[in-house]
Structure formats: structure tokens, C-alpha cells
Design an enzyme around this catalytic site. Structure first.
Site, PDB file in Angstrom:
ATOM      1  N   ASN A  83       1.898   8.604  -1.307  1.00  0.00           N
ATOM      2  CA  ASN A  83       2.544   7.816  -2.360  1.00  0.00           C
ATOM      3  C   ASN A  83       1.489   6.854  -2.903  1.00  0.00           C
ATOM      4  O   ASN A  83       1.167   5.858  -2.264  1.00  0.00           O
ATOM      5  CB  ASN A  83       3.731   7.056  -1.735  1.00  0.00           C
ATOM      6  CG  ASN A  83       4.368   6.079  -2.704  1.00  0.00           C
ATOM      7  OD1 ASN A  83       4.060   6.084  -3.898  1.00  0.00           O
ATOM      8  ND2 ASN A  83       5.247   5.241  -2.177  1.00  0.00           N
ATOM      9  N   LYS A 100       1.645   4.923  -5.347  1.00  0.00           N
ATOM     10  CA  LYS A 100       2.238   3.706  -5.925  1.00  0.00           C
ATOM     11  C   LYS A 100       1.594   3.404  -7.288  1.00  0.00           C
ATOM     12  O   LYS A 100       1.194   4.332  -7.993  1.00  0.00           O
ATOM     13  CB  LYS A 100       2.128   2.541  -4.937  1.00  0.00           C
ATOM     14  CG  LYS A 100       2.697   2.925  -3.559  1.00  0.00           C
ATOM     15  CD  LYS A 100       2.927   1.763  -2.649  1.00  0.00           C
ATOM     16  CE  LYS A 100       3.484   2.259  -1.327  1.00  0.00           C
ATOM     17  NZ  LYS A 100       3.817   1.191  -0.399  1.00  0.00           N
ATOM     18  N   HIS A 105      12.681   4.435  -2.726  1.00  0.00           N
ATOM     19  CA  HIS A 105      11.645   3.746  -1.958  1.00  0.00           C
ATOM     20  C   HIS A 105      12.022   2.272  -1.830  1.00  0.00           C
ATOM     21  O   HIS A 105      12.622   1.698  -2.751  1.00  0.00           O
ATOM     22  CB  HIS A 105      10.286   3.900  -2.662  1.00  0.00           C
ATOM     23  CG  HIS A 105       9.159   3.390  -1.831  1.00  0.00           C
ATOM     24  ND1 HIS A 105       8.852   2.058  -1.762  1.00  0.00           N
ATOM     25  CD2 HIS A 105       8.302   4.022  -0.994  1.00  0.00           C
ATOM     26  CE1 HIS A 105       7.840   1.891  -0.920  1.00  0.00           C
ATOM     27  NE2 HIS A 105       7.486   3.072  -0.443  1.00  0.00           N
ATOM     28  N   GLU A 142      10.421  -0.332  -2.186  1.00  0.00           N
ATOM     29  CA  GLU A 142       9.939  -1.201  -3.271  1.00  0.00           C
ATOM     30  C   GLU A 142      10.853  -1.098  -4.489  1.00  0.00           C
ATOM     31  O   GLU A 142      11.039  -2.076  -5.219  1.00  0.00           O
ATOM     32  CB  GLU A 142       8.476  -0.848  -3.607  1.00  0.00           C
ATOM     33  CG  GLU A 142       7.546  -1.401  -2.532  1.00  0.00           C
ATOM     34  CD  GLU A 142       6.318  -0.557  -2.262  1.00  0.00           C
ATOM     35  OE1 GLU A 142       5.922   0.264  -3.102  1.00  0.00           O
ATOM     36  OE2 GLU A 142       5.741  -0.724  -1.162  1.00  0.00           O
ATOM     37  N   GLU A 187      11.356   4.531   6.458  1.00  0.00           N
ATOM     38  CA  GLU A 187      10.263   3.583   6.238  1.00  0.00           C
ATOM     39  C   GLU A 187      10.765   2.172   6.533  1.00  0.00           C
ATOM     40  O   GLU A 187      11.379   1.534   5.659  1.00  0.00           O
ATOM     41  CB  GLU A 187       9.791   3.645   4.783  1.00  0.00           C
ATOM     42  CG  GLU A 187       9.233   5.000   4.402  1.00  0.00           C
ATOM     43  CD  GLU A 187       8.268   4.889   3.224  1.00  0.00           C
ATOM     44  OE1 GLU A 187       7.110   5.300   3.401  1.00  0.00           O
ATOM     45  OE2 GLU A 187       8.657   4.382   2.167  1.00  0.00           O
ATOM     46  N   GLY A 227       2.739  -1.373   4.193  1.00  0.00           N
ATOM     47  CA  GLY A 227       1.610  -2.123   3.643  1.00  0.00           C
ATOM     48  C   GLY A 227       1.241  -3.362   4.438  1.00  0.00           C
ATOM     49  O   GLY A 227       0.498  -4.210   3.965  1.00  0.00           O
ATOM     50  N   SER A 286       2.400   2.043   7.127  1.00  0.00           N
ATOM     51  CA  SER A 286       1.102   1.819   7.760  1.00  0.00           C
ATOM     52  C   SER A 286       0.606   3.008   8.595  1.00  0.00           C
ATOM     53  O   SER A 286      -0.029   2.818   9.632  1.00  0.00           O
ATOM     54  CB  SER A 286       1.122   0.535   8.593  1.00  0.00           C
ATOM     55  OG  SER A 286       1.380  -0.580   7.750  1.00  0.00           O
TER      56      SER A 286
HETATM   57  P1  PGA Z   1       1.852   2.135   3.513  1.00  0.00           P
HETATM   58  O1  PGA Z   1       3.052   2.525   2.517  1.00  0.00           O
HETATM   59  O2  PGA Z   1       1.365   3.415   4.132  1.00  0.00           O
HETATM   60  O3  PGA Z   1       0.824   1.488   2.640  1.00  0.00           O
HETATM   61  O4  PGA Z   1       2.424   1.215   4.526  1.00  0.00           O
HETATM   62  C1  PGA Z   1       3.987   3.510   2.864  1.00  0.00           C
HETATM   63  C2  PGA Z   1       4.999   3.694   1.766  1.00  0.00           C
HETATM   64  O5  PGA Z   1       5.417   2.695   1.166  1.00  0.00           O
HETATM   65  O6  PGA Z   1       5.399   4.828   1.454  1.00  0.00           O
END
Ligand code: PGA
Length: 250
Positions: free
Chosen positions: A9, A11, A95, A97, A167, A173, A213
């Protein structure tokens, strides 16, 4: 047996040149990955260029979001058929976010999931608890609610075509990865919910990815859990070596 899926992803990252070069880097190394399916999800605006860069590689293309309506007066939105038109096969939906920053609800995720399936896209439906919900021992409740709300009205056949991603929001992140045991506990719960809501055969078939992560160094332990069928990778999907390193750890 469920074949693991490693999904990147991207983003709201990269520019045009970086997106193409990242896709080329992943495509180049993909031939060495034989134990997992690979997927990259660039920003909408680079989908077509990334599709070209992935051409004739085994790496699949996906989007990070879509709108539930097929067309019409929805300024700024992108439909499922527009995604398939440029070669996308998958779409990430719900997601955290989008849920927590943009304000998407389970109802909106549900409408999008149904529309994606109708258009022949594979939805990757994300669920996950906030830190305060985990600390209040509400993880199971939150996941069950998001599962039921996001997948409402899907037939068993449609659920069988869906990917679920767990997640935990506190792990996205942040560098704070869930322990393999924490991930496995929620994944096993999700599989039980699938068996109870649909049937055992569907529950065995659906891929449940872990996200938050994931890095080359922690991927093997996470993905070796019985109910973890791959990873949804954010930060580490922006470097071909890291992304391919995660896939190689399967
Ligand atoms: P990350 O994000 O690997 O940077 O923690 C995962 C995600 O949001 O899909």
C-alpha cells in the site's frame, strides 16, 4: 491451502517517476518469489503507468480506495469500473486512515465492497482496533463489529472472493508491530467469524492479511502463524528490496 498474498500500500507517496521505478523494481525481482502472490497499490493517478511498468510480470495491480456508485455526478471520485479499465484487479477498502482521517463508516465500506465485487475487483477489507480499544480489552468486540458491518449482505460466494486485512491501528506506521501471538489471536477470531457467519469451507478459503509495521525482519514469524495469510505493507513497500524481502520471507 491459502497462497499468501503480499500487498504493498503505497499510500499518498511517490511521484510519477518514483512510482514507475518502484513498480519496475518489484517486477524485476518478482520472478524469484514463488511462494506468494504480489500486489502493489499505487496512488490512483499513477495506476495506468504502473500497470505498464508491471506488464508481463506476475505482480498484480490494485487501488487504495474507490467510490460505491458506478458513475455520475460525484466530483473527485473514482468508480470500480474505472479501476478495472486501467488494469486493477484489487482494491483496498476501509483502511484505518480512511476510517479515522476521512471518516468512512462500516456502512460506506460495505457499499464499496459490494460494488467492487460486482465489478469483478477483489476487495481487501481492512479492520483494526485503536490503541485505547485494545487497552480497554475491546479488540474482539471492535473487530466483530467492523467485520459484520463491512461485509453485511455479501453472499458466501462473494465473501469467498474477498480478502480481509487485520491492521491494528496502533501498529500502522509506528514501528510497533503486533506480536505474532497478538496477530494470530485476532486472525483466528476472524476465521471463526467467517465459519459462523458463512461456512467452514469459506472460512478456510479466505485470505486474512496482517498489516502494521511489517518489515523483512519480522515477516517470517508473522506469516508463519496458521491464520496469517500474508501482509499488507505500507512503509516497507516503498523500497523494492524491502517489499521483495518480505515476500521472500514467506
Ligand atoms: P505500515 O502501514 O506498514 O507503514 O505500518 C501498513 C498499512 O497501513 O497498510
Amino acid at each position: 491451502m491459502r497462497r499468501p498474498l503480499i500487498a504493498g500500500n503505497w499510500k499518498m507517496n511517490t511521484d510519477h517517476a518514483a512510482a514507475v521505478s518502484l513498480a519496475e523494481g518489484v517486477a524485476k525481482g518478482a520472478g524469484d518469489i514463488d511462494k506468494a502472490d504480489l500486489l502493489v497499490c499505487p496512488p490512483f493517478i499513477y495506476l495506468e503507468s504502473v500497470a505498464k511498468a508491471l506488464d508481463s510480470s506476475p505482480v498484480a495491480l490494485g487501488a487504495q480506495n474507490m467510490y460505491a456508485q458506478p458513475n455520475g455526478a460525484f466530483t473527485g471520485e473514482t468508480s470500480a469500473s474505472m479501476l478495472t479499465d486501467v488494469g486493477a484487479e484489487y482494491v483496498i477498502l476501509g483502511h484505518s486512515e480512511r476510517r479515522n482521517i476521512i471518516g468512512e463508516t462500516d456502512g460506506m465500506v460495505n457499499e464499496k465492497t459490494l460494488a467492487a465485487l460486482e465489478a469483478g475487483l477483489v476487495p481487501i477489507v481492512c479492520v483494526g482496533e485503536l490503541l485505547e480499544q485494545r487497552e480497554a480489552s475491546k479488540t474482539g468486540e471492535v473487530i466483530a463489529q467492523q467485520f459484520a458491518g463491512s461485509l453485511a449482505g455479501l453472499s458466501a460466494d462473494q465473501v469467498g472472493k474477498t480478502v480481509i486485512a487485520y491492521e491494528p491501528v496502533w501498529a500502522i506506521g509506528t514501528g510497533k508491530v503486533a506480536t505474532p501471538e497478538q496477530a494470530e489471536e485476532v486472525h483466528a477470531d476472524l476465521r471463526r467469524l467467517l465459519a459462523e457467519s458463512y461456512n467452514g469451507e469459506i472460512a478456510e478459503k479466505v485470505r486474512i492479511l496482517y498489516g502494521g509495521s511489517v518489515k523483512p525482519g519480522n515477516a517470517a514469524e508473522l506469516i508463519s502463524q496458521p491464520n496469517v495469510d500474508g501482509a499488507l505493507v505500507g512503509g516497507a513497500s516503498l523500497k523494492p528490496d524491502d517489499f521483495l524481502g518480505i515476500a521472500a520471507a514467506v
